[in-house]
Write a protein that holds these residues in place. Structure first.
Motif, PDB file in Angstrom:
ATOM      1  N   SER A  73       0.833  -1.205   0.000  1.00 38.40           N
ATOM      2  CA  SER A  73       0.000   0.000   0.000  1.00 38.40           C
ATOM      3  C   SER A  73       0.871   1.259   0.000  1.00 38.40           C
ATOM      4  O   SER A  73       0.572   2.231  -0.698  1.00 38.40           O
ATOM      5  CB  SER A  73      -0.934   0.015   1.215  1.00 38.40           C
ATOM      6  OG  SER A  73      -1.963  -0.943   1.083  1.00 38.40           O
ATOM      7  N   THR A  74       1.949   1.225   0.762  1.00 41.20           N
ATOM      8  CA  THR A  74       2.860   2.372   0.773  1.00 41.20           C
ATOM      9  C   THR A  74       3.439   2.617  -0.608  1.00 41.20           C
ATOM     10  O   THR A  74       3.545   3.770  -1.056  1.00 41.20           O
ATOM     11  CB  THR A  74       3.998   2.130   1.782  1.00 41.20           C
ATOM     12  OG1 THR A  74       3.447   1.946   3.095  1.00 41.20           O
ATOM     13  CG2 THR A  74       4.970   3.298   1.794  1.00 41.20           C
ATOM     14  N   ILE A 115       0.726   4.119  -2.968  1.00 42.23           N
ATOM     15  CA  ILE A 115       0.426   5.502  -2.576  1.00 42.23           C
ATOM     16  C   ILE A 115       1.567   6.426  -2.994  1.00 42.23           C
ATOM     17  O   ILE A 115       1.345   7.513  -3.544  1.00 42.23           O
ATOM     18  CB  ILE A 115       0.175   5.600  -1.067  1.00 42.23           C
ATOM     19  CG1 ILE A 115      -1.103   4.853  -0.691  1.00 42.23           C
ATOM     20  CG2 ILE A 115       0.067   7.068  -0.625  1.00 42.23           C
ATOM     21  CD1 ILE A 115      -1.235   4.586   0.781  1.00 42.23           C
ATOM     22  N   ASN A 116       2.794   6.013  -2.738  1.00 42.57           N
ATOM     23  CA  ASN A 116       3.933   6.835  -3.141  1.00 42.57           C
ATOM     24  C   ASN A 116       3.983   7.026  -4.649  1.00 42.57           C
ATOM     25  O   ASN A 116       4.383   8.093  -5.135  1.00 42.57           O
ATOM     26  CB  ASN A 116       5.241   6.212  -2.643  1.00 42.57           C
ATOM     27  CG  ASN A 116       5.487   6.472  -1.167  1.00 42.57           C
ATOM     28  OD1 ASN A 116       5.038   7.479  -0.626  1.00 42.57           O
ATOM     29  ND2 ASN A 116       6.192   5.571  -0.516  1.00 42.57           N
ATOM     30  N   LEU A 151      -6.494  12.875   1.017  1.00 44.03           N
ATOM     31  CA  LEU A 151      -7.194  11.590   1.108  1.00 44.03           C
ATOM     32  C   LEU A 151      -8.057  11.579   2.357  1.00 44.03           C
ATOM     33  O   LEU A 151      -7.902  12.413   3.246  1.00 44.03           O
ATOM     34  CB  LEU A 151      -6.214  10.406   1.077  1.00 44.03           C
ATOM     35  CG  LEU A 151      -5.024  10.395   2.032  1.00 44.03           C
ATOM     36  CD1 LEU A 151      -5.419   9.948   3.430  1.00 44.03           C
ATOM     37  CD2 LEU A 151      -3.919   9.482   1.499  1.00 44.03           C
ATOM     38  N   THR A 200      -9.491   9.056   5.403  1.00 45.16           N
ATOM     39  CA  THR A 200      -9.188   7.788   6.062  1.00 45.16           C
ATOM     40  C   THR A 200      -9.317   7.946   7.567  1.00 45.16           C
ATOM     41  O   THR A 200      -9.369   9.065   8.081  1.00 45.16           O
ATOM     42  CB  THR A 200      -7.744   7.359   5.712  1.00 45.16           C
ATOM     43  OG1 THR A 200      -7.441   6.109   6.342  1.00 45.16           O
ATOM     44  CG2 THR A 200      -6.744   8.400   6.213  1.00 45.16           C
ATOM     45  N   TYR A 260      -0.846   7.012   7.527  1.00 45.75           N
ATOM     46  CA  TYR A 260      -0.611   8.033   6.507  1.00 45.75           C
ATOM     47  C   TYR A 260       0.311   9.141   6.995  1.00 45.75           C
ATOM     48  O   TYR A 260       0.966   9.807   6.184  1.00 45.75           O
ATOM     49  CB  TYR A 260      -1.948   8.591   6.011  1.00 45.75           C
ATOM     50  CG  TYR A 260      -2.665   7.606   5.118  1.00 45.75           C
ATOM     51  CD1 TYR A 260      -2.288   7.429   3.792  1.00 45.75           C
ATOM     52  CD2 TYR A 260      -3.702   6.808   5.612  1.00 45.75           C
ATOM     53  CE1 TYR A 260      -2.919   6.512   2.973  1.00 45.75           C
ATOM     54  CE2 TYR A 260      -4.345   5.887   4.803  1.00 45.75           C
ATOM     55  CZ  TYR A 260      -3.946   5.742   3.490  1.00 45.75           C
ATOM     56  OH  TYR A 260      -4.571   4.818   2.684  1.00 45.75           O
ATOM     57  N   ARG A 261       0.383   9.335   8.307  1.00 49.54           N
ATOM     58  CA  ARG A 261       1.336  10.321   8.827  1.00 49.54           C
ATOM     59  C   ARG A 261       2.772   9.912   8.520  1.00 49.54           C
ATOM     60  O   ARG A 261       3.649  10.764   8.352  1.00 49.54           O
ATOM     61  CB  ARG A 261       1.134  10.505  10.330  1.00 49.54           C
ATOM     62  CG  ARG A 261      -0.068  11.384  10.668  1.00 49.54           C
ATOM     63  CD  ARG A 261      -0.169  11.683  12.145  1.00 49.54           C
ATOM     64  NE  ARG A 261      -1.233  12.640  12.412  1.00 49.54           N
ATOM     65  CZ  ARG A 261      -2.297  12.398  13.160  1.00 49.54           C
ATOM     66  NH1 ARG A 261      -2.440  11.209  13.758  1.00 49.54           N
ATOM     67  NH2 ARG A 261      -3.214  13.326  13.350  1.00 49.54           N
ATOM     68  N   MET A 305       3.778   8.881   5.848  1.00 50.36           N
ATOM     69  CA  MET A 305       4.062   9.333   4.485  1.00 50.36           C
ATOM     70  C   MET A 305       3.926  10.843   4.344  1.00 50.36           C
ATOM     71  O   MET A 305       3.952  11.367   3.236  1.00 50.36           O
ATOM     72  CB  MET A 305       3.131   8.613   3.506  1.00 50.36           C
ATOM     73  CG  MET A 305       3.503   7.170   3.274  1.00 50.36           C
ATOM     74  SD  MET A 305       2.347   6.321   2.168  1.00 50.36           S
ATOM     75  CE  MET A 305       1.110   5.799   3.350  1.00 50.36           C
ATOM     76  N   PHE A 324       1.329  12.858   5.460  1.00 49.23           N
ATOM     77  CA  PHE A 324      -0.021  13.425   5.468  1.00 49.23           C
ATOM     78  C   PHE A 324      -0.365  13.893   6.882  1.00 49.23           C
ATOM     79  O   PHE A 324       0.102  13.323   7.869  1.00 49.23           O
ATOM     80  CB  PHE A 324      -1.049  12.389   5.017  1.00 49.23           C
ATOM     81  CG  PHE A 324      -1.037  12.100   3.537  1.00 49.23           C
ATOM     82  CD1 PHE A 324      -1.859  12.809   2.670  1.00 49.23           C
ATOM     83  CD2 PHE A 324      -0.209  11.123   3.016  1.00 49.23           C
ATOM     84  CE1 PHE A 324      -1.856  12.540   1.310  1.00 49.23           C
ATOM     85  CE2 PHE A 324      -0.195  10.850   1.657  1.00 49.23           C
ATOM     86  CZ  PHE A 324      -1.018  11.564   0.797  1.00 49.23           C
ATOM     87  N   LYS A 332      -1.200  16.632   2.220  1.00 52.31           N
ATOM     88  CA  LYS A 332       0.265  16.606   2.111  1.00 52.31           C
ATOM     89  C   LYS A 332       0.704  17.552   0.997  1.00 52.31           C
ATOM     90  O   LYS A 332       0.063  17.609  -0.060  1.00 52.31           O
ATOM     91  CB  LYS A 332       0.748  15.180   1.792  1.00 52.31           C
ATOM     92  CG  LYS A 332       2.256  15.058   1.530  1.00 52.31           C
ATOM     93  CD  LYS A 332       2.644  13.638   1.192  1.00 52.31           C
ATOM     94  CE  LYS A 332       4.104  13.547   0.737  1.00 52.31           C
ATOM     95  NZ  LYS A 332       5.048  13.994   1.799  1.00 52.31           N
TER      96      LYS A 332
END
Length: 363
Positions: A94-95, A98-99, A115, A117, A123-124, A126, A128, A274
């Protein structure tokens, strides 16, 4: 494993089958019917999958949105439908997808990504952060409004042109076409409430539900405040049960009218945001301040921090996520106690930025 990559057109049915099983297992319709502008051949290049021996293992999709506001025209990469096969979780798939969606957003000159969620910690990692503002009003009881000559309807067969006309009057909205509005009106489980003038002109509309999402929520609406309040009163009487209206913070007149009724008010976040291209966004913000007569705004990104303020009244922001909240809110600059009053007054001409993504545009 192969990917992240864009699915080939011939693979689209397979991808949709994967998503339907993982995200819409109990729905009698395809997820493509809920997101008619995201899951199309025209947006294949913004879908990302990881596959193995013709099996889809992980997926995410990015939908670029152009959002107009009084000060800034944003390009936003909305990311959604993130899911990984149960047997392949914990491997970072998933990472990776998303990236790759974030890479697509960068390549397509998006200012930010957003996004929706409840997996905040995931997600933080990454970059967000919960930001922006969303106000919800739970209409607990029936209420009266001044008598009007409006006619109300629950018939979903409404002209997309009429809806589009009222939608376009919003001060903050995403760029849509009438054809996209037509597709949105056809989303399963969409309830359409309308108010009509005596001459047959659409005066106000409200949209509830969006497939399996937003049931019981009015997430799209348009029309003057007085006509909307009359429509909201009709909806409460018609439903004979509470429902919720989602409102942006800049809809100040509507908010004041709703607060005067028997409602429960909750303040929340627009979504997880982000930065994708901070320098591009900063240039837009500076132009917005100059248009308001403020020429000394400082908004700079350095290797290890951000510098933000007016003239010599500057502050160093060490975390990107803090900078996201400073620009998009919710934030009370006075409560921070770090800027002079004259600086705060300058900030308030533009900040927090008016950003709003209507329910039909969320993915």
């Amino acid at each position: 494993m192969e990917g992240p990559r864009s699915p080939r057109e011939a693979e689209l049915p397979q991808v949709l089958d994967f998503l339907n099983k993982k995200l819409r297992s109990e729905a009698p319709w395809s997820i493509a019917a809920e997101y008619p502008t995201a899951f199309t051949a025209n947006n294949l290049h913004n879908m990302r999958i990881i596959s193995d021996e013709e099996r889809v293992l992980s997926h995410a999709v990015m939908k670029p949105l152009i959002i107009k506001s009084p000060h800034v025209i944003f390009k936003v990469g909305a990311i959604g439908s993130v899911v990984t096969d149960d047997q392949h979780r914990g491997q970072g798939l998933s990472t990776r997808v998303i990236n790759d969606c974030l890479k697509l957003a960068t390549e397509q000159s998006c200012d930010i990504a957003i996004l929706w969620t409840d997996l905040f910690d995931f997600y933080r990692k990454m970059g967000f952060e919960l930001a922006g503002s969303e106000i919800s009003f739970i209409i607990d009881e029936e209420f009266d409004v001044p008598t009007s000559n409006l006619r109300f309807s629950t018939d979903s067969k409404v002209s997309p042109d009429a809806i589009y006309r009222l939608y376009s009057s919003h001060s903050v909205n995403s760029v849509r076409t009438i054809e996209e509005t037509r597709k949105f009106l056809a989303i399963p489980e969409t309830k359409v409430y309308t108010a009509w003038e005596a001459n047959g002109q659409l005066a106000a509309y409200a949209i509830e539900g969006k497939g399996v999402d937003l049931g019981g929520y009015i997430h799209e609406w348009g029309g003057s405040v007085s006509k909307l309040m009359a429509l909201f009163s009709f909806i409460r009487t018609h439903k004979a049960q509470p429902y919720t209206i989602i409102v942006p913070k800049h809809a100040t007149n509507l908010i004041e009218q709703l607060k005067a009724k028997p409602v429960m008010m909750n303040q929340g976040f627009l979504g997880m945001i982000k930065f994708v291209n901070f320098d591009q966004l900063a240039a837009k913000i500076k132009r917005a301040f100059r248009a308001e007569g403020v020429a000394d705004i400082v908004l700079e990104k350095h290797p290890d921090n951000f510098v933000f303020g007016c003239g010599q009244d500057l502050y160093t922001i060490n975390n990107e996520t803090d900078m996201v909240r400073l620009l998009f809110g919710p934030v009370d600059y006075r409560a921070l106690g770090i800027f002079k009053e004259e600086t705060v007054q300058k900030f308030e001409k533009v900040l927090p930025l008016n950003l709003w993504v209507w329910g039909w545009d969320s993915i």
